[in-house]
Design an enzyme around this catalytic site. Structure first.
Site, PDB file in Angstrom:
ATOM      1  N   ILE A 136       0.875  -1.166   0.000  1.00 30.90           N
ATOM      2  CA  ILE A 136       0.000   0.000   0.000  1.00 30.90           C
ATOM      3  C   ILE A 136       0.914   1.219   0.000  1.00 30.90           C
ATOM      4  O   ILE A 136       2.062   1.149   0.437  1.00 30.90           O
ATOM      5  CB  ILE A 136      -0.978   0.018   1.198  1.00 30.90           C
ATOM      6  N   ASP A 137       0.418   2.323  -0.531  1.00 27.30           N
ATOM      7  CA  ASP A 137       1.241   3.500  -0.721  1.00 27.30           C
ATOM      8  C   ASP A 137       1.755   4.067   0.600  1.00 27.30           C
ATOM      9  O   ASP A 137       1.155   3.856   1.656  1.00 27.30           O
ATOM     10  CB  ASP A 137       0.455   4.588  -1.462  1.00 27.30           C
ATOM     11  N   LYS A 138       2.824   4.821   0.511  1.00 28.73           N
ATOM     12  CA  LYS A 138       3.470   5.425   1.684  1.00 28.73           C
ATOM     13  C   LYS A 138       2.471   6.152   2.588  1.00 28.73           C
ATOM     14  O   LYS A 138       2.462   5.963   3.799  1.00 28.73           O
ATOM     15  CB  LYS A 138       4.563   6.389   1.211  1.00 28.73           C
ATOM     16  N   THR A 140      -0.802   5.900   2.621  1.00 27.30           N
ATOM     17  CA  THR A 140      -2.011   5.134   2.907  1.00 27.30           C
ATOM     18  C   THR A 140      -1.766   4.316   4.170  1.00 27.30           C
ATOM     19  O   THR A 140      -0.735   3.671   4.303  1.00 27.30           O
ATOM     20  CB  THR A 140      -2.362   4.194   1.733  1.00 27.30           C
ATOM     21  N   ARG A 236      -6.870   5.604  -6.119  1.00 28.42           N
ATOM     22  CA  ARG A 236      -6.566   7.010  -6.382  1.00 28.42           C
ATOM     23  C   ARG A 236      -6.821   7.366  -7.843  1.00 28.42           C
ATOM     24  O   ARG A 236      -7.385   8.427  -8.155  1.00 28.42           O
ATOM     25  CB  ARG A 236      -5.111   7.296  -5.990  1.00 28.42           C
TER      26      ARG A 236
END
Length: 302
Positions: A136-138, A140, A236
């Protein structure tokens, strides 16, 4: 490897870092900016800055530096372990933490913390991403499953590919969505206009996101998203595609937004079949304080 590019009329007045990020495959703009600082890129035999505007006829010459192998070090970083056994760890990743080391983020990552916590992580993804099955993104927050051995890794990856893993996210998006439920089915690939972003493109990989509107505010909506696929930046990109970008998203959202440290996105729950026992496991965590405070603020304004 030494390469040369002759600037054409159509490239006139482009920033050199932007031009080379389009020309050099698999090189990000930030990487190229680093090369320019270290004089790995020359224009007409001279070093230039990242904001140099190229001119037709300029000869750009660059040498791609050899990448230094990352040396992973265990780091004593606090982890919120939601579940752990001899095969799997489920962790609640905080917003702001990168999942695994990469250029610009060599330490302080989830992997560094996991290596300190335990030394028995799967090796399928190599030394730089031990145990990492998905990301998962930084910015998030939320749940991530990690494999502690190769057999568990193979099982979890297969479940992801078979679309049997259940993943739900909470998000705050711009605008009021006029219906309660929706499905976004649109292929995602590299944005041809900006290689550092993803976009809905015809040549992209299949991507499906289901969503439910939980709450409406004056200019925002609180939604739950369920992933059917797991493409890079999928929620996103998809929410931007339907003109409801995530609040606080620095890459895909508008400049005028809520004051947040990154996109308002939280991996709320994850469900999967245990790789050894076959038992169905499901875990759920509440969003972080910043997320809930933002919701309270929106409720107070409505």
């Amino acid at each position: 490897m030494n390469e040369t590019y002759l600037v054409e009329e159509t490239d006139q007045s482009k920033r050199i870092d932007k031009l080379l990020s389009d020309v050099i495959e698999d090189a990000s703009r930030s990487q190229i900016q680093g090369w320019l600082k270290e004089d790995y890129v020359l224009v007409n035999g001279k070093a230039v800055k990242s904001n140099y505007k190229v001119q037709a006829g300029d000869e750009i010459n660059w040498t791609i530096p050899e990448t230094k192998p990352l040396e992973l070090e265990p780091e004593n970083i606090a982890l919120e372990i939601v579940y752990e056994d001899s095969d799997v760890i489920v962790v609640n990743k905080p917003s702001g933490m990168v999942v695994h080391p990469a250029a610009g983020h060599e330490d302080g990552t989830l992997v560094n913390a996991l290596l300190y916590h335990c030394n028995d992580l799967s090796g399928i993804n190599g030394v730089e991403r031990p145990g990492i099955v998905h990301r998962i993104d930084k910015d998030t927050s939320g749940l991530l499953m990690v494999a502690k051995n190769d057999k568990a890794h193979e099982s979890l990856v297969k479940q992801l590919m078979d679309k049997t893993v259940e993943r739900k996210y909470l998000a705050i998006v711009h605008g009021t969505i006029p219906h309660e439920y929706g499905t976004i089915e649109a292929p995602i690939g590299r944005d041809p206009k900006d290689r550092q972003r993803m976009a809905v493109v015809d040549s992209g990989r299949d991507a499906v996101t289901h969503f439910q509107v939980l709450e409406q505010f004056e200019d925002f909506s609180f939604v739950e998203c369920k992933l059917e696929t797991g493409r890079t930046h999928q929620i996103r990109v998809h929410m931007r595609y339907i003109h409801h970008p995530l609040a606080g998203d620095p890459k895909y959202g508008p400049r005028k937004t809520l004051e947040l440290d990154g996109q308002a996105l939280h991996a709320k729950s994850i469900g999967f079949e245990h790789p050894r026992s076959g038992e169905w496991l499901k875990f759920e965590v509440d969003p972080p304080e910043e997320f809930t405070e933002t919701l309270e603020y929106l409720r107070s304004k409505s």
